[in-house]
Design an enzyme around this catalytic site. Structure first.
Site, PDB file in Angstrom:
ATOM      1  N   LEU A 229     111.161 112.503  -9.959  1.00 15.64           N
ATOM      2  CA  LEU A 229     109.951 112.793 -10.243  1.00 15.64           C
ATOM      3  C   LEU A 229     109.614 112.037 -11.550  1.00 15.64           C
ATOM      4  O   LEU A 229     108.709 112.388 -12.560  1.00 15.64           O
ATOM      5  CB  LEU A 229     109.560 114.219 -10.539  1.00 15.64           C
ATOM      6  CG  LEU A 229     110.063 115.237  -9.231  1.00 15.64           C
ATOM      7  CD1 LEU A 229     109.840 116.772 -10.094  1.00 15.64           C
ATOM      8  CD2 LEU A 229     109.315 115.226  -8.198  1.00 15.64           C
ATOM      9  N   GLY A 230     110.200 110.985 -11.698  1.00 14.58           N
ATOM     10  CA  GLY A 230     109.938 109.939 -12.725  1.00 14.58           C
ATOM     11  C   GLY A 230     110.449 110.738 -14.022  1.00 14.58           C
ATOM     12  O   GLY A 230     111.264 111.459 -14.384  1.00 14.58           O
ATOM     13  N   ALA A 231     109.261 110.468 -15.001  1.00 17.33           N
ATOM     14  CA  ALA A 231     109.264 111.327 -16.435  1.00 17.33           C
ATOM     15  C   ALA A 231     109.366 112.587 -16.331  1.00 17.33           C
ATOM     16  O   ALA A 231     110.241 113.347 -17.098  1.00 17.33           O
ATOM     17  CB  ALA A 231     108.435 110.786 -17.256  1.00 17.33           C
ATOM     18  N   GLY A 233     111.355 114.319 -14.243  1.00 17.02           N
ATOM     19  CA  GLY A 233     112.719 114.708 -14.044  1.00 17.02           C
ATOM     20  C   GLY A 233     113.138 114.868 -12.490  1.00 17.02           C
ATOM     21  O   GLY A 233     112.810 113.937 -11.858  1.00 17.02           O
ATOM     22  N   GLY A 259     115.690 105.464  -9.794  1.00 19.90           N
ATOM     23  CA  GLY A 259     116.073 106.116  -8.601  1.00 19.90           C
ATOM     24  C   GLY A 259     117.150 106.023  -7.942  1.00 19.90           C
ATOM     25  O   GLY A 259     118.074 106.846  -7.707  1.00 19.90           O
ATOM     26  N   ASP A 260     117.921 104.440  -8.029  1.00 19.31           N
ATOM     27  CA  ASP A 260     119.266 104.391  -7.554  1.00 19.31           C
ATOM     28  C   ASP A 260     120.289 104.929  -8.387  1.00 19.31           C
ATOM     29  O   ASP A 260     121.225 105.293  -7.783  1.00 19.31           O
ATOM     30  CB  ASP A 260     119.299 102.790  -7.340  1.00 19.31           C
ATOM     31  CG  ASP A 260     118.081 102.226  -6.610  1.00 19.31           C
ATOM     32  OD1 ASP A 260     117.617 103.037  -5.595  1.00 19.31           O
ATOM     33  OD2 ASP A 260     117.870 101.156  -6.766  1.00 19.31           O
TER      34      ASP A 260
HETATM   35  N1  LIG Z   1     109.560 107.612 -17.855  1.00 16.18           N
HETATM   36  C1  LIG Z   1     110.957 108.117 -17.641  1.00 16.18           C
HETATM   37  N2  LIG Z   1     111.380 108.969 -18.641  1.00 16.18           N
HETATM   38  C2  LIG Z   1     112.596 109.597 -18.620  1.00 16.18           C
HETATM   39  N3  LIG Z   1     113.405 109.403 -17.351  1.00 16.18           N
HETATM   40  C3  LIG Z   1     112.897 108.811 -16.393  1.00 16.18           C
HETATM   41  C4  LIG Z   1     111.613 108.252 -16.517  1.00 16.18           C
HETATM   42  N4  LIG Z   1     111.413 107.542 -15.330  1.00 16.18           N
HETATM   43  C5  LIG Z   1     112.368 107.565 -14.487  1.00 16.18           C
HETATM   44  N5  LIG Z   1     113.311 108.347 -15.255  1.00 16.18           N
HETATM   45  C6  LIG Z   1     114.645 109.228 -14.601  1.00 16.18           C
HETATM   46  O1  LIG Z   1     114.953 108.510 -13.313  1.00 16.18           O
HETATM   47  C7  LIG Z   1     115.073 109.042 -12.252  1.00 16.18           C
HETATM   48  C8  LIG Z   1     114.389 108.483 -11.170  1.00 16.18           C
HETATM   49  O2  LIG Z   1     113.044 108.079 -11.269  1.00 16.18           O
HETATM   50  P1  LIG Z   1     112.110 108.066 -10.146  1.00 16.18           P
HETATM   51  O3  LIG Z   1     111.677 109.257  -9.747  1.00 16.18           O
HETATM   52  O4  LIG Z   1     110.887 107.127 -10.835  1.00 16.18           O
HETATM   53  O5  LIG Z   1     112.743 107.022  -9.007  1.00 16.18           O
HETATM   54  P2  LIG Z   1     111.999 106.319  -7.825  1.00 16.18           P
HETATM   55  O6  LIG Z   1     110.726 106.361  -7.742  1.00 16.18           O
HETATM   56  O7  LIG Z   1     113.040 106.356  -6.732  1.00 16.18           O
HETATM   57  O8  LIG Z   1     112.402 104.707  -8.605  1.00 16.18           O
HETATM   58  P3  LIG Z   1     112.971 103.481  -7.756  1.00 16.18           P
HETATM   59  O9  LIG Z   1     112.522 103.443  -6.532  1.00 16.18           O
HETATM   60  O10 LIG Z   1     112.166 102.349  -8.970  1.00 16.18           O
HETATM   61  O11 LIG Z   1     114.404 103.431  -8.331  1.00 16.18           O
HETATM   62  C9  LIG Z   1     114.103 110.285 -12.727  1.00 16.18           C
HETATM   63  O12 LIG Z   1     114.379 111.636 -11.972  1.00 16.18           O
HETATM   64  C10 LIG Z   1     114.406 110.639 -14.161  1.00 16.18           C
HETATM   65  O13 LIG Z   1     115.765 111.220 -14.360  1.00 16.18           O
HETATM   66  O1  LIG Z   2     111.747  96.671  -0.957  1.00 19.65           O
HETATM   67  P1  LIG Z   2     112.951  97.890  -0.903  1.00 19.65           P
HETATM   68  O2  LIG Z   2     114.088  97.616  -0.004  1.00 19.65           O
HETATM   69  O3  LIG Z   2     112.226  99.116  -0.747  1.00 19.65           O
HETATM   70  O4  LIG Z   2     113.094  97.817  -2.551  1.00 19.65           O
HETATM   71  C1  LIG Z   2     113.931  97.033  -3.166  1.00 19.65           C
HETATM   72  C2  LIG Z   2     113.866  97.180  -4.510  1.00 19.65           C
HETATM   73  O5  LIG Z   2     112.729  97.248  -5.233  1.00 19.65           O
HETATM   74  O6  LIG Z   2     114.865  98.429  -4.725  1.00 19.65           O
HETATM   75  C3  LIG Z   2     115.455  98.390  -6.051  1.00 19.65           C
HETATM   76  C4  LIG Z   2     115.124  99.376  -7.134  1.00 19.65           C
HETATM   77  O7  LIG Z   2     115.188 100.644  -6.434  1.00 19.65           O
HETATM   78  C5  LIG Z   2     115.682  97.062  -6.449  1.00 19.65           C
HETATM   79  O8  LIG Z   2     116.694  96.357  -6.825  1.00 19.65           O
HETATM   80  C6  LIG Z   2     114.882  95.986  -5.198  1.00 19.65           C
HETATM   81  O9  LIG Z   2     113.997  95.013  -5.595  1.00 19.65           O
END
Ligand SMILES: Nc1ncnc2c1ncn2[C@@H]1O[C@H](COP(=O)(O)OP(=O)(O)OP(=O)(O)O)[C@@H](O)[C@H]1O
Ligand SMILES: O=P(O)(O)OC[C@@]1(O)O[C@H](CO)[C@@H](O)[C@@H]1O
Length: 321
Positions: A229-231, A233, A259-260
């Site tokens: 959930l981004g910031a 958690g 997220g990764d």
């Molecule tokens: N602004 C932030 N401050 C603190 N922690 C963060 C923040 N943004 C992300 N995180 C941490 O990273 C985790 C993953 O972030 P997020 O939910 O944005 O993943 P995502 O959308 O799958 O990202 P992506 O696809 O870019 O890898 C969150 O659960 C949190 O622990």
């Molecule tokens: O286009 P997809 O496959 O959905 O996402 C690819 C990507 O955005 O995911 C990673 C961050 O999570 C980056 O390393 C990469 O550029």
């Protein structure tokens, strides 16, 4: 061993701007970083940085700049040769932590490429504690590709985690998966919930709509849901309970790959036999550490603030029956 599959890998180019992004203008980037990426590659980089055994599987021809970057990093990988250069994905990182990302479609996979990749996955499944299927599918691959591979792996007794979006995610949750890692938009998309409603509830620290959506999906897939959930958690829903966790305070620099790193953090903890609550703690600590680093750098155990993560066990209506 944690085996990662990246059907659509990328070279991630991050341009850091000293000023806010100005649409339609010429701007000069302060720094430029190029890193091997794609979600499964990122997971493998974090797992390797934690000292655990991993292997990234992906399509890329010998000599591709992505392979050169992986060689330089020393990341164990196997690549199926394809006809075309791995895509470059662009991130524009502003000084206030805002990131704008533009992802290319990727190299189309032929029937022969797809078969070779499936063979490679099967060949590594026996030695894998987990196989993670990550990221978008490139042109030439049907939306149910991850679902079909997951069916194969589940039958072979292998644990499968999936982190994808859109139609491939919808197809994936039609059957069994041990773990999925949606963010709040993907959760909304899966359950038909309004993403704005989920976000608005999160802004009031109300986790109920997220827990409800994640619980419905966990029951559907017969596995666990790690909703990031981004910031705010993350929430973990398993058959034995539901937990939420908030990150330690950080200065966000680039959230790309957070997220990764969360998925990697969960699997790293899970592989060492940690409890669900501690797996969630590790996921959130890794995600926060990644968000505080530039580009898509892989956080290491030294970057983690595990005590700074607040984990809460949720009860009552929030728990799965
Ligand atoms: N602004 C932030 N401050 C603190 N922690 C963060 C923040 N943004 C992300 N995180 C941490 O990273 C985790 C993953 O972030 P997020 O939910 O944005 O993943 P995502 O959308 O799958 O990202 P992506 O696809 O870019 O890898 C969150 O659960 C949190 O622990
Ligand atoms: O286009 P997809 O496959 O959905 O996402 C690819 C990507 O955005 O995911 C990673 C961050 O999570 C980056 O390393 C990469 O550029």
């Amino acid at each position: 061993m944690i085996v990662t599959v990246t059907a659509n890998p990328s070279l991630d180019r991050t341009l850091e701007l000293g000023a806010p992004l100005a649409r339609g203008e010429v701007q000069r980037a302060g720094t430029v970083r190029t890193e091997p990426g794609g979600k499964g590659v990122n997971v493998a980089r974090v797992v390797a940085a934690a000292g655990l055994s991993t292997r990234a599987l992906l399509p890329a021809r010998t000599g591709d700049p992505l392979c050169t970057a992986l060689d330089e990093l020393g990341l164990p990988y196997d690549a199926v040769p394809v006809d075309g250069e791995v895509r470059s994905n662009i991130t524009i990182a502003e000084s206030d932590g805002t990131t704008t990302k533009i992802n290319a479609p990727g190299v189309a996979l032929t029937a022969r490429d797809r078969d070779a990749l499936v063979e490679l996955i099967r060949a590594h499944a026996d030695s894998a504690q987990w196989v993670t299927l990550c990221g978008s599918l490139p042109p030439g691959v049907t939306d149910n590709w991850y679902r079909a591979i997951a069916d194969d792996l589940v039958l072979a007794g292998c644990r499968v985690a999936v982190d994808t979006s859109g139609a491939p995610l919808r197809a994936t949750v039609a059957g069994r998966v041990d773990l999925i890692k949606p963010n709040e938009d993907e959760l909304a998309e899966l359950t038909g919930a309004d993403p704005a409603t989920l976000r608005e509830a999160l802004s009031r620290n109300d986790l109920e709509p997220v827990v409800e959506a994640a619980t419905a999906i966990a029951e559907q897939i017969g596995g666990n849901v790690l909703a990031t959930l981004g910031a705010a958690g993350a929430v973990l829903v398993t058959a034995s309970g539901v937990w939420s966790a908030t990150p330690p305070p950080i200065v966000p620099r680039s959230t790309v790959g957070a997220g990764d790193s969360s998925l990697a953090g969960f699997l790293i903890a899970q592989s060492t036999g940690a409890s669900p609550a501690d797996c969630l703690r590790s996921a959130v600590a890794y995600g926060a550490a990644a968000a505080s680093l530039a580009g898509t750098q892989a956080p290491t155990p030294d970057h983690l603030d595990l005590p700074g993560v607040r984990v809460t066990e949720l009860s009552g209506a929030a728990r799965m029956s």
